[in-house]
Structure formats: structure tokens, C-alpha cells
Design an enzyme around this catalytic site. Sequence first.
Site, PDB file in Angstrom:
ATOM      1  N   GLY A 145       0.794  -1.227   0.000  1.00 44.42           N
ATOM      2  CA  GLY A 145       0.000   0.000   0.000  1.00 44.42           C
ATOM      3  C   GLY A 145       0.821   1.269   0.000  1.00 44.42           C
ATOM      4  O   GLY A 145       0.291   2.363  -0.185  1.00 44.42           O
ATOM      5  N   CYS A 152     -27.428  -9.414 -16.690  1.00 48.85           N
ATOM      6  CA  CYS A 152     -26.840  -9.032 -17.974  1.00 48.85           C
ATOM      7  C   CYS A 152     -27.814  -9.392 -19.104  1.00 48.85           C
ATOM      8  O   CYS A 152     -28.362 -10.500 -19.152  1.00 48.85           O
ATOM      9  CB  CYS A 152     -25.514  -9.762 -18.166  1.00 48.85           C
ATOM     10  SG  CYS A 152     -24.843  -9.624 -19.839  1.00 48.85           S
TER      11      CYS A 152
END
Lengths: 258, 210, 296
Positions: C36, C245
Amino acid sequence: MTDEPLLRVRSISKFYGNRIGCNDISFDLWPGEVLAVVGESGSGKTTLLNCLSTRLLPTSGTVSYRMRYGAFHDLYRMSEAERRFLMRTDWGFVHQNPSDGLRMTVSAGANVGERLMAVGQRHYGDIRASATDWLGRVEISEDRIDDQPRAFSGGMRQRLQIARNLVTGPRLVFMDEPTGGLDVSVQARLLDLLRGLVHELGLSAIVVTHDLAVARLLSHRMIVMKDGHVVESGLTDRVLDDPQAPYTQLLVSSILQV
Amino acid sequence: MVADVSFSLSAGECAVLGGPSGAGKSSILKMIYGSYAIDSGQVIVTHDGNLVDLATADPRTVIAIRRDTIGYVSQFLRAVPRVSARDVVAEPLIARGEALETARGRAEKLLARLNLPERLWDLPPATFSGGEQQRVNIARGFITDHPVLLLDEPTASLDKANREIVVSMIDEKKTAGVALLGIFHDQDVRDVVADRIIDVIDFAPGRKAA
Amino acid sequence: MNAHTDNIAQYNFAYLDEQTKRMIRRAILKAIAIPGYQVPFASREMPMPYGWGTGGVQVTASVIGTDDVLKVIDQGADDTTNAVSIRAFFQKVANVDVTTHTADATIIQTRHRIPEEPLKAGQVLVYQVPIPEPLRFLEPRETETRKMHALEEYGLMHVKLYEDIAQHGHIATTFAYPVKVEGRYVMDPSPTPKFDNPKMHMSKALQLFGAGREKRIYAVPPYTRVESLDFEDHPFEIQTFDEPCALCGGTNVYLDEVVLDDRGGRMFVCSDTDNCEARRASGHRGHLSGEEAATI
């Protein structure tokens, strides 16, 4: 009453090359005590304030602060992390210009809530409730909580800055000309508010001002500075009613009577 | 201003400083209260069970003495913006840790006794008349049970009825063992309250040398 | 003469010179070691404009080998301009195999999405990052943001989320949603939708982030905790879609809205084209897939 001061200042000096910022200044600040530092511009009062509040490294001298757990720590021997933590929890700093102390592009509520989030509060409802409470205490109506300080008047901004500083329950607040640049009536309101909050919360404060009326109203004790030196110090009404140093006499006699 | 001022004040006694205007009566009160500096000498007061010299006490001690030991009724009220008359009076009690409501209750009793109209209690005293301000000031000075009370012309702008109320309040303080030191321009009041007169003329600078 | 010309016209493997790749690999190693944390690196000029993925391309160029199989997506699609040109670029300068199938790829370079199909151990996901600094919008000073990271002063991050709730009643940030990596550094997942944030958590794949213009590289090693910031009373949640979808009938996938005409007609289809195609190939159908459309 505790019998130990909150802040111990010993022989603080700040030199800018050969020029004196402030020279050999020592005093103790006690819990609940408001100290005014007065003098004209260039007298070194802001330099002193910055040296005390870790914003400016003094050339020599020590400033020690009594932490919440009782031990005195030398501010300039602490790690930067500790200093910054102190600054946003146990201390406040009220700038003359509110835009220096506020985030102008986030809402009033977030400005007040930021310090709470910085110390780990993670409950939106609680943070917002604290922000609402504090806005009320500085007389900003609740329906302004989501407005940005850009939309506020100078007096409101200054009150918001005060709320932002006090929300974490600091023990020591530094103020740099807190009423500078405000209309007289707005000043009066702010001073009254500050006076009430300082009293109610038992705050210690160091207030830099060139305005002796501000010093009279807010402070218990005064330091008069000239050319980086302390020319006189003592109880506020003693210094103002019976000034001893010629320079203080001059300052006091230059006030316009209303 | 004044030189070689010497006197002592006992509990339950009211001493009055006498002498013409400009002789330094107010200055003496202010030196005892700490708002005038003392160039030499001592002012010893019993504070918190100890003897403290006010001439050399640090500001913090002076503040503590003012809070707990020496009260002061000044000639003029220094008005604070936006603070109501009731809270101006209650403030010394609150400063000593009294609960807000209790302090306000006692403030109201005193204001009522001094005949300050109730409609004024919520207002800041800045716009009050001289007499009204003075009564607020007296109430503020008398609300606590400080063992020493300094009075600087407390009755100057009061009418006869209110003067008599103040006189009875002073008597009550004496009975309670408070030591009072005052300046009273008003001959009638002075004659009633004074246990003795301290003539300030004796302290005029140069007098001893002459 | 001819041979000589051929020689100088050839690119070094994967375009960057070896010294540059070593420099970038060092930055990547440091980034993996401090999950990070944004590692500065000497970003190079690439034969494409900033904003087109110069950071991701440099990272990919530094980790790619001859036996790697590369997949590049822009949004979730393999066939958009940016994806096609980056894929072609590496075919040309590294001569590697390319694929559109998530499972077949060893390196996947992405602009926005994390593939719907869970990544496997050994895969590397390379993100193209425009603005790596999550604190930037509230704190413009780089010196200050670095200090805030160093001292873990992350209160400001919640200020942004607070503002969202104050203004919208809920956390309205839908992409670049800040995360805390391994309990320490707050990181910007960059323009990925927050829908994909949970996929970063404990991912089996190595995730590398490259910001070319801002000259920063950061990383999330495999099996690393990645937690989205939130409030106790406003917990993090991902977007949900009202319909499946239109092409493959898939649910719990990220959908793109496609405008069909100028009369308000629209459909929602998988953002991840590879996943959608694979589902249709195995027989899944949505309400607008070919067969049904023919019956209208």
C-alpha cells in the site's frame, strides 16, 4: 486546583540571523489560566506563540507540557508524531484568518468532525451529533451544518474555527488575534463566546493580541512585549490599571476611550 | 500617591478610609485588591489558612485570593457584552464551583432585595442607569462569603431607600465576621457603618519627612 | 549494411532498457515489501500519452518474460482502443503470447476493472493509475500527504466519506474508493469501481499499481488484507444491479449501461466481455441475446 503548571516556558529565544524574534522568555501557564501576549506588530508576540505551539523551532530554550497522564514532556524532544497528535487532540490553535484554520471546501459539519475522525471515531451519527452540538455552542444554526465555510460571514467562520478546535476537549488553546479583522459588534459577540467557553471548559489559553480591550476581557494575566523582549508582565488589571513600564504606559494611554 | 500606609483590619469590623478626594483612598483599595502595584511594604492577608503577602504574591495567588478571600465592589461596573445582569451577579459564585441554578437563584434574591426591576435581570447591564449598574455591582460583591470585602463608594449613586438596604447588608456582613474596608463619600452612610475612620491624610507622601 | 540496420532498429525486449527495468523492479520489490505504500520511481517517457496507461505499461514491461501470456482490458473489455493498442505493443516489443481469457493469462493489465473470474496464484494484475494519492483531493501538499501516511493520520479520508453521507445520505463514492491495506497504509485502488474492492481482499494474485505521470508504484501482495473504509453506521457496500446481464443473464457481476436508441431504450450488459462470452459459450442466455432478439 493542581499545584503544577500546564506549560513551562524557560528562556525561549528565537533569532532570525542577527535579528531578534523573541528573547529569553520564561513563564508558567497554569490550568484554567488565560494569558494575553500584547504588543504592537513586530514586537515578537506571534514568534513567541509559534515557538510555544511547535509551529516554529526556537533557537534556544525549552517548552514543556504536562501531558494528560501527568508527566512533563519537552515539546522539542517529542517525536513529530506525538507533537502532531497533541496539536489535534489536547491543543487547539485559532488563527487570525479562519481560512488558515478551516477546510474551506468541506462542510461545517465535516470541519468540526475532522478532529473526531482523526482520533478514530467511526460512527457517522455520533460525529454528526457532536458537530451539531458544537455548532450550537458557537451559535451557528443547525441548518448550516452542510454548508461550506465559504458561504459563511467572517464572524461565523471564526466561530466555526473555534468549534473545530474545541470538539476534542483540548486543555490548551493558542489564539492569534482571534478577533482581528472582525467588525466591532461581531468582535464583542466572539469575545463573549470565547470568554464563556474558556470559563465553562476550564481551558488554558495563550492569546496574542494587539487589542488591550481583548486582553482585558479574556485574560487573567498579561505579557507586554516590545522588540522581542518582555517589558512587563502581571495580572491583567494590574498591568492595565497601573502600568509600570514606560512602554506599557504609552500603550495603555493610546487607547481611544469610548 | 501614598507612602507608609499602615493599618490592620479585623474580622467583623468595618473601617472606612477618610480624607479628601485625591488623597489616595481608591489607590489603597486597589493596592489591596492587587490591581495597583505596591512599590514597597507588605499587605498581609489570611488566605486559605496561610498568611500571604499580596505585595509580592504571584498573579495566580492573587487570582485565588480574589476568588476566595477578598471581594471588591468597585465604583463603576465594567460591563461585559451580552452577559445578563443575573449572570454578572452569579459569576463569582460559579467561579467558586457553585451550581449554575443555585448561583442564579441567589443572584435573583439579591437583585430583588436591591429593588432592581425583574425585567432587567435578563439584560446586559451596559445600558443600565448609574444606580442600576451600581446595584448589580453591589449584588455581585455581596453574593459570596469572602472574609474580606473592599467597598469603593458603593452607595454613591443610590437613593435613600437603597442606601439603607446596602447599610443593612453591610451590617449583616459584619455580623457574619467579614472584615470590611470602604470608601463612603456619603456622610450619613459612613457614620452608620464605620467602626473607625482611617485618615488617609496621614499617608500623604512627604508628610513623615516633614 | 542491411543486417546492421535491422540490428539498430530492433527494440530491447519489452521496449525498456535493462537498467530501467531493474530500477522499476527495485521499486516494485519495495512496494511489495510495504503493501500500500507509494514508492517513487523514475518514470520514463513511453510511446503513448500520459493517461493512456504509461505507468501500467512500464510495470508490465518490467515484469513480463518471454513465456508470459498477456491480457489487457480497458473497462472490462479486451477490444477497446486502449486495450488493443497496449496488447499490440507488447506483441511487437516482447513477442509474447496474448489472450482475452482471464484464466489463460499470467499478466493482466487493467485500467478499471478486476475480472469477474477469481484470479489464481501466480497471476499478476497490473493497474494503470492516474492519481495514486488518496488524500490528494483534500490535501494538495505532497509534503503534508507523505507526512500523513508516515504518521498514519488518516482522519481526512473519513472527512470525504462524511461529506458523501451528509450530501447524499449514503457514501456516494462509487469508484476510487479508499482502502486500508494490511491495516496500515490507506491506498487509492484508482479508477476501479468499488464493486471490485472486495476482490482485492486476500487475492491470490499479485496486484501492482503504476502511475506514470505521478511517478509512483505501489502493490498489494497475494493474501493481503484490503479493507474498504467506512463508518460503523454506514458500512461499506458494493453496487447492486436491478437486472441481470442482457446478453448472458449473469448476476452479481458489474454491468455497463448501453444506450440502444434515441427514445430511452437501453440495456445492461457485462462490463467483463471475456466473462460474458464464456458464459454465453456455455449456454447462458440473457433477454436480449441473439436467439431471443430474433423472435421479436
